[in-house]
Every structure is written in structure tokens, then in C-alpha cells.
Scaffold this active site. Sequence first.
Site, PDB file in Angstrom:
ATOM      1  CG  ASP A 205      19.826 -26.343-107.223  1.00  0.00           C
ATOM      2  OD1 ASP A 205      19.118 -27.259-106.753  1.00  0.00           O
ATOM      3  OD2 ASP A 205      19.462 -25.165-107.285  1.00  0.00           O
ATOM      4  NE  ARG A 218      21.154 -33.924-107.320  1.00  0.00           N
ATOM      5  CZ  ARG A 218      20.710 -33.761-108.550  1.00  0.00           C
ATOM      6  NH1 ARG A 218      19.607 -34.372-108.940  1.00  0.00           N
ATOM      7  NH2 ARG A 218      21.342 -33.007-109.395  1.00  0.00           N
TER       8      ARG A 218
HETATM    9  O1  LIG Z   1      12.889 -25.805-104.632  1.00  0.00           O
HETATM   10  C1  LIG Z   1      14.057 -26.000-104.977  1.00  0.00           C
HETATM   11  C2  LIG Z   1      14.771 -27.188-104.661  1.00  0.00           C
HETATM   12  C3  LIG Z   1      16.054 -27.349-105.078  1.00  0.00           C
HETATM   13  N1  LIG Z   1      16.623 -26.368-105.807  1.00  0.00           N
HETATM   14  C4  LIG Z   1      15.963 -25.232-106.121  1.00  0.00           C
HETATM   15  O2  LIG Z   1      16.507 -24.373-106.791  1.00  0.00           O
HETATM   16  N2  LIG Z   1      14.703 -25.078-105.709  1.00  0.00           N
END
Ligand SMILES: O=c1cc[nH]c(=O)[nH]1
Length: 235
Positions: A205, A218
Amino acid sequence: MSTHIGAKKGDIADKILLPGDPLRAKYIAETFLEDVTCYNEVRGMYGFTGTYKGERISVQGTGMGVPSIAIYVNELIQEYDVQKLIRVGSCGALQEDVKVRDVILAQTATTDSQMNRMVFGGIDYAPAADFGLLKNAYDVGEERGLNLRVGNVFTSDSFYRDNAMELFNKLAEYNVLAVEMEATALYTIAAKYNREALAVLTVSDHILSGEETTAEERQTTFNDMIEVALDAAIK
Ligand SMILES: O=c1cc[nH]c(=O)[nH]1
Ligand SMILES: O=P(O)(O)O[C@H]1O[C@H](CO)[C@@H](O)[C@H]1O
């Protein structure tokens, strides 16, 4: 068996992949390994050993956050003598030019975890990846045509925090690529016992744009990360 791992001595290979999610450990074992046995189900934190391109290799879920991965890494090293440990995790991008689905090799891991400060009496220790493993992973990624990013990641003690963007903008200003929750502990414990460690991360993300990967995407990008980690481990 150790306190949290139900394996006998010899059940775990000297090389191991470490996803946060135990179901990712199961997916890796079922998808990429041959002759697989499950050596751990304690707390549902699956651990498997099999072979990859003829080499014995294990995969162990670590759970989320520094305290959880620290338990598994300590036991894997002290009780099962594991030598090479590669985290395969997800992360959130902090830079405009780091894209969702990119794979990052964490050269070092900045943190707000108290773990290192407790160990070093307040000094800011700089946890680092093993150079040989990092180079192997980079070379393997290049051979596969992947656009790997290498740099500093932030190992956060919290997934949810107040005023998060204030900190994330400051980290981005200092060229931190992404946020995750375990690498710093892996690097520090591996250094203490003179073992090789690396975190390979897929951007799931984007913190700045809010973009997220779909479950299907993913899986595909996680496959790139997993194959880079497996090939680096046996190189
Ligand atoms: O720790 C994480 C892992 C994936 N995405 C995030 O925003 N934080
Ligand atoms: O995908 P994994 O390996 O669990 O890694 C990331 O995802 C979790 C947060 O959702 C944290 O463990 C973070 O480090």
C-alpha cells in the site's frame, strides 16, 4: 522443542524465510517447496521444511511486530542454529517514486522500538542487512528483470498511530523508503549471533496516495519477493 517452536533439533534447515503471516508460510511451502513437512503448529505459527532447487530450506511465520519476531528469531538461532534468515513481508511506501507492488531490500532499519535502546543503554544502534545476502538478492532481482529498491525502511512499533503523517513526512524527507514492523529486530539479533539476515519487502500500500494492492495482485508480487528471497538464500 523450544518455548514457542515445536520442532526437534535438525527439523529446521540452516536457511529460513520469515513471513509475518503464518498462512503466507503455508503458501510458500505449498507453492515453492518440495518434500515438505510441517514442524510447527504451536500458536498457529506454522513452520515448514522442504527443498527448493534441491537445497533444504525452511519457512516460519513470525507474527507481527518486534516482540513477536524477536521470540522466533532468538529461538531459531539459539535452539536450532539457523544461519541465514530472510524476512519476506509487506510494507507501506513513503516515497512518491516507490510504487505499490515494488520490491524493496532493506539495507538498514530505522525504528521507534525500544528494543535496541534497552540493549545499548540509550545509544542509537544502526541495524544493517548482511551485505552478502543483500548482494545476492539484488543480483537475483536484476537477473529476473525486477526493479528492486534498496535503502532504509522504518520498523514501526505501531500500525495505528496518532498524527502518523507528521512522522511519515519527516522519515520521507530523510529518504526512508517504506514502513513495516519487524526488520530492525531481525538485523539486531542476527548481528549479535553473527548470522546473516535480510528483509525483502513488497509494497502492499502507499502511505501518500492511499493506493492498495488487490488480493490477487498481492499474490503475484509476493511471488517475486519470495523467489528473490529463495534464490538469494541458496546462491
Ligand atoms: O507495517 C505496515 C505494513 C504494510 N503497510 C503499512 O502501512 N504498514
Ligand atoms: O506482511 P507482514 O510480514 O506481516 O509485514 C507487515 O504487515 C503487518 C502489518 O499489517 C506487519 O507485520 C508488517 O511488518
